[in-house]
Structures are given as C-alpha cells and as structure tokens.
Design a protein around this motif. Structure first.
Motif, PDB file in Angstrom:
ATOM      1  N   LYS A 184       1.519   8.946   5.232  1.00  0.00           N
ATOM      2  CA  LYS A 184       0.314   9.488   6.008  1.00  0.00           C
ATOM      3  C   LYS A 184       0.165  10.881   5.636  1.00  0.00           C
ATOM      4  CE  LYS A 184       0.910   6.890  10.345  1.00  0.00           C
ATOM      5  NZ  LYS A 184       1.369   6.934  11.678  1.00  0.00           N
TER       6      LYS A 184
ATOM      7  N   VAL B  31     -11.325   9.865   2.551  1.00  0.00           N
ATOM      8  CA  VAL B  31     -10.657   8.569   2.447  1.00  0.00           C
ATOM      9  C   VAL B  31     -11.732   7.635   2.846  1.00  0.00           C
ATOM     10  CG1 VAL B  31      -9.049   7.102   3.705  1.00  0.00           C
ATOM     11  CG2 VAL B  31      -8.369   9.433   3.157  1.00  0.00           C
TER      12      VAL B  31
ATOM     13  N   LEU C 144      -2.073  10.915   2.592  1.00  0.00           N
ATOM     14  CA  LEU C 144      -3.350  10.385   2.883  1.00  0.00           C
ATOM     15  C   LEU C 144      -3.899  11.769   3.718  1.00  0.00           C
ATOM     16  CD1 LEU C 144      -3.407   6.796   4.333  1.00  0.00           C
ATOM     17  CD2 LEU C 144      -4.416   7.699   2.027  1.00  0.00           C
ATOM     18  N   SER C 145      -3.264  12.306   4.345  1.00  0.00           N
ATOM     19  CA  SER C 145      -4.044  13.586   5.080  1.00  0.00           C
ATOM     20  C   SER C 145      -4.525  14.844   4.119  1.00  0.00           C
ATOM     21  CB  SER C 145      -3.196  14.086   6.153  1.00  0.00           C
ATOM     22  OG  SER C 145      -2.940  13.265   7.016  1.00  0.00           O
TER      23      SER C 145
ATOM     24  N   TYR D 281       0.688  -1.116   0.069  1.00  0.00           N
ATOM     25  CA  TYR D 281       0.017  -0.081  -0.071  1.00  0.00           C
ATOM     26  C   TYR D 281       0.556   1.075   0.080  1.00  0.00           C
ATOM     27  CZ  TYR D 281      -4.169  -2.843   1.393  1.00  0.00           C
ATOM     28  OH  TYR D 281      -5.063  -3.657   1.499  1.00  0.00           O
TER      29      TYR D 281
ATOM     30  N   ALA E  58      -5.287   5.070   7.887  1.00  0.00           N
ATOM     31  CA  ALA E  58      -6.466   5.218   7.062  1.00  0.00           C
ATOM     32  C   ALA E  58      -7.719   4.827   7.610  1.00  0.00           C
ATOM     33  CB  ALA E  58      -5.983   4.627   5.756  1.00  0.00           C
TER      34      ALA E  58
ATOM     35  N   LEU F 160       1.233   4.067  -2.834  1.00  0.00           N
ATOM     36  CA  LEU F 160       0.644   5.504  -2.679  1.00  0.00           C
ATOM     37  C   LEU F 160       1.991   6.468  -2.909  1.00  0.00           C
ATOM     38  CD1 LEU F 160      -1.739   7.328  -1.424  1.00  0.00           C
ATOM     39  CD2 LEU F 160      -0.646   6.734   0.878  1.00  0.00           C
TER      40      LEU F 160
END
Length: 113
Positions: free
Chosen positions: A31, A40, A34-35, A5, A97, A9
C-alpha cells in the motif's frame, strides 16, 4: 502463487516466498508503494476516462470481454472460496488500488473524456 499482485509489486524479495507466507506487513508495504505513485489506474475500469487511457497507453480491456458466452473454466464454489482465502491480501490491495484510482481519475481526469 498466492497474492500475485502483491508479490510482483514488492519484487524479487517477496516473489520467491512460499505460498501462505505473505503477511499483513507485506500488504502495508505494498500500500505504501502504491501511495507513492503519482497515478494509479485500473485498466479494466470503465470509469477511467478514454483520454486518460490514451495518454498513458493503457487500454480498457473490459471492452475485449465477451460476456454473452459462459466462461470455459468455471470454478466451483469451494474453489472460489479457497482462492478468496488464499489471495485475501491481494483482494485488499486491489480494493486499496481502486480507491486510489478513483481519487487519481478525479484529480487527473477532470475535463478529459
């Protein structure tokens, strides 16, 4: 690959690193990525409202699993432990996540379902 993952990403620069080369710095970077996303969702999470799933085109694949039959390829305890160890950064990223998804579902999924 280990930490699949995270590798996907972060893209090509990280995808080609050798096994064992993923670090906590890569995890921190993932992270941050993702933030930066507005939404998400975890497609396998039953708590993701169906309306939100339809709006994003993400299906809940949990419904496709047949839990009445044993898995065809069961891993040994030793293999499971090695997989957890080798993919520790992925497990941490997934936990992060999960927290983001819960926040986003609470924010964007209110009144949907």
């Amino acid at each position: 690959y280990d930490n699949y993952y995270l590798r996907v990403l972060l893209g090509e620069r990280v995808l080609g690193l050798p096994p064992g080369a993923i670090t906590s710095a890569h995890l921190a970077e993932a992270k941050r990525v993702l933030s930066s996303l507005q939404l998400v969702l975890l497609s396998n999470d039953a708590s993701t409202p169906a309306t939100l799933q339809r709006a994003t085109g993400i299906a809940n694949f949990t419904a496709c699993r047949d839990t009445t039959r044993p898995a065809r390829c069961a891993m040994s305890d030793e293999d499971n432990e090695r997989a957890r160890r080798d993919n520790a950064h992925d497990l941490a990223l997934y936990a992060y996540a999960e927290r983001l998804a819960a926040q986003h579902v609470a924010k964007w999924g209110a009144g949907m379902g």
